[in-house]
Structures are given as structure tokens and as C-alpha cells.
Motif scaffolding. Structure first.
Motif, PDB file in Angstrom:
ATOM      1  N   GLN A  13       0.960  -1.146  -0.028  1.00  0.00           N
ATOM      2  CA  GLN A  13       0.218  -0.112  -0.116  1.00  0.00           C
ATOM      3  C   GLN A  13       1.256   1.200  -0.410  1.00  0.00           C
ATOM      4  O   GLN A  13       0.503   2.441  -0.279  1.00  0.00           O
ATOM      5  CB  GLN A  13      -0.889  -0.454   1.072  1.00  0.00           C
ATOM      6  N   HIS A  32      -3.887   6.488  -4.964  1.00  0.00           N
ATOM      7  CA  HIS A  32      -4.694   5.862  -4.167  1.00  0.00           C
ATOM      8  C   HIS A  32      -4.678   4.462  -5.218  1.00  0.00           C
ATOM      9  O   HIS A  32      -4.283   4.338  -6.103  1.00  0.00           O
ATOM     10  CB  HIS A  32      -5.713   6.961  -4.485  1.00  0.00           C
ATOM     11  N   GLY A  33      -5.596   3.951  -4.416  1.00  0.00           N
ATOM     12  CA  GLY A  33      -5.507   2.493  -4.890  1.00  0.00           C
ATOM     13  C   GLY A  33      -6.942   1.701  -5.314  1.00  0.00           C
ATOM     14  O   GLY A  33      -6.486   0.851  -6.331  1.00  0.00           O
ATOM     15  N   HIS A 117      -8.586  -6.372  -4.139  1.00  0.00           N
ATOM     16  CA  HIS A 117      -7.997  -5.238  -4.603  1.00  0.00           C
ATOM     17  C   HIS A 117      -8.761  -4.020  -4.587  1.00  0.00           C
ATOM     18  O   HIS A 117      -9.215  -3.410  -3.288  1.00  0.00           O
ATOM     19  CB  HIS A 117      -7.219  -5.431  -5.342  1.00  0.00           C
ATOM     20  N   PHE A 121      -9.479  -1.462  -0.978  1.00  0.00           N
ATOM     21  CA  PHE A 121      -9.836  -0.382  -1.491  1.00  0.00           C
ATOM     22  C   PHE A 121     -10.882   0.336  -1.082  1.00  0.00           C
ATOM     23  O   PHE A 121     -10.386   1.537  -0.765  1.00  0.00           O
ATOM     24  CB  PHE A 121      -8.658   0.261  -2.750  1.00  0.00           C
ATOM     25  N   GLN A 124     -11.669  -0.006   2.311  1.00  0.00           N
ATOM     26  CA  GLN A 124     -10.877   1.335   3.214  1.00  0.00           C
ATOM     27  C   GLN A 124     -11.163   3.190   3.206  1.00  0.00           C
ATOM     28  O   GLN A 124     -10.900   4.158   3.673  1.00  0.00           O
ATOM     29  CB  GLN A 124      -9.263   0.972   2.657  1.00  0.00           C
TER      30      GLN A 124
END
Length: 187
Positions: A13, A32-33, A117, A121, A124
Motif C-alpha cells: 500500500q 490511491h489504489g 484489490h 481499497f 478502506q
């Protein structure tokens, strides 16, 4: 030119483990992811030219779905640049040489990485915005009523569900939690 592209992923991350051992002319880094607003990727794809090389730690860094990967691979073929996937030890040219079984296995694994993934994210981001995650817990009064009905052995599971709104599987999960906490308290 040799380009690199990095972005936060589940296993890295902070982007500290991506293409850091390679000599790259220009590195593009997302902040950002998340799948949306990947401006650095767009900028990179507009910059890369014929015979350039693009180094990516793994496919999940580059794409969020099989369709996005397919679109980028088509672009690479059309614009004649090479994409190196470091972890997978393949390029966009060597992917085409695999057998059908190898390809199917590879892409099934890749799909699960994309889902992991994306969900990590997204959760989060929701937590950072103060949103509550998961199903809301049943109220204590409602739960105590369900326990009392269950313990009395006078009610069916259907009766308990109709009265309290707590399903059989949820009730059993709470009963297991209650039994565990009671046994932990006795020890």
C-alpha cells in the motif's frame, strides 16, 4: 524509453516494493489504489511511444479488471510498446504464447486478485469517510428476546424469526458467540 508505473495495492500500500530494483527513465505513481480517477495511468498511456518499455510489478497494479487489461494490451499492440510484468515474469508478447489451460488458470487467478484489490481499497475508502462497514448488529433487546425464546424451547426457529427478525443462521451465530463468551468467562 523505459517507464514504470506504480500504485498502492493490497500487498504494497505504500508502493515501496514495486519496480524499485529496476533502472527506469520515468516513473508514474498513483496516489490511491482505487479504480477510478487513475490520472497517472492515463498520462502514461498518452506518453508511451513505439518501442518504449513499460515495467509494472504485477498485472493487478496495471489493471482493475480483465476488460481493462485487455484494453491496455490492445493499446500496447497497436502502439507497439512492450509491457513487462515483473512478478509474473512475462511481457504482453509472451502472454499470447501460453496454452489455453495455462491462460485460463492464469486469468482465473488474476480475476480473484482484481476482486481482492477492489474490495480492500473500497472498504478502506468507506472507513475513511466514516461509513459503517458490514451488516448492522441486531439490537440487544431483540437479541435477548430471541435468546429467551430459543432457551424456553417453546418456540420454533420460524416463530423466533417472525417475532424478532433474526434469521436461523444469524441466531445460531449469536448463540455460538454467546456459548464462547460464557465458556471464556468460566475459565
Amino acid at each position: 524509453m523505459k517507464y514504470g508505473y506504480i500504485r498502492p495495492i493490497v500487498s504494497d500500500q505504500q508502493c515501496t516494493q514495486q519496480v524499485n530494483e529496476l533502472v527506469i527513465d520515468t516513473l508514474f505513481k498513483e496516489t490511491h489504489g482505487l479504480a477510478r480517477k487513475r490520472t497517472e495511468l492515463e498520462h502514461l498511456l498518452m506518453t508511451v511511444q513505439k518501442d518504449d518499455e513499460l515495467f509494472i510489478q504485477n498485472i493487478a497494479v496495471l489493471a482493475d479488471s480483465l476488460q481493462q487489461l485487455l484494453d491496455i494490451l490492445r493499446l500496447a499492440e497497436r502502439d507497439q510498446f512492450t509491457i513487462h510484468f515483473v512478478d509474473e515474469q512475462i511481457t504482453n508478447q509472451t502472454i499470447q504464447k501460453a496454452s489455453l489451460l495455462q491462460s485460463a488458470t492464469f486469468f482465473a487467478d488474476l480475476q480473484s486478485k482484481f476482486l481482492s484489490h477492489s474490495s480492500t481499497f473500497s472498504l478502506q475508502a468507506a472507513k475513511q469517510q466514516g461509513k459503517s462497514i458490514g451488516r448492522p448488529r441486531k439490537t440487544d433487546d431483540n437479541l435477548q428476546l430471541a435468546f429467551a425464546m430459543y432457551d424456553s424451547k417453546s418456540y420454533t426457529l420460524y416463530d423466533i424469526k417472525e417475532t424478532t427478525g433474526i434469521s436461523k443462521s444469524t441466531l445460531y451465530r449469536y448463540l455460538d458467540d454467546r456459548a464462547t463468551s460464557l465458556s471464556d468467562g468460566k475459565e
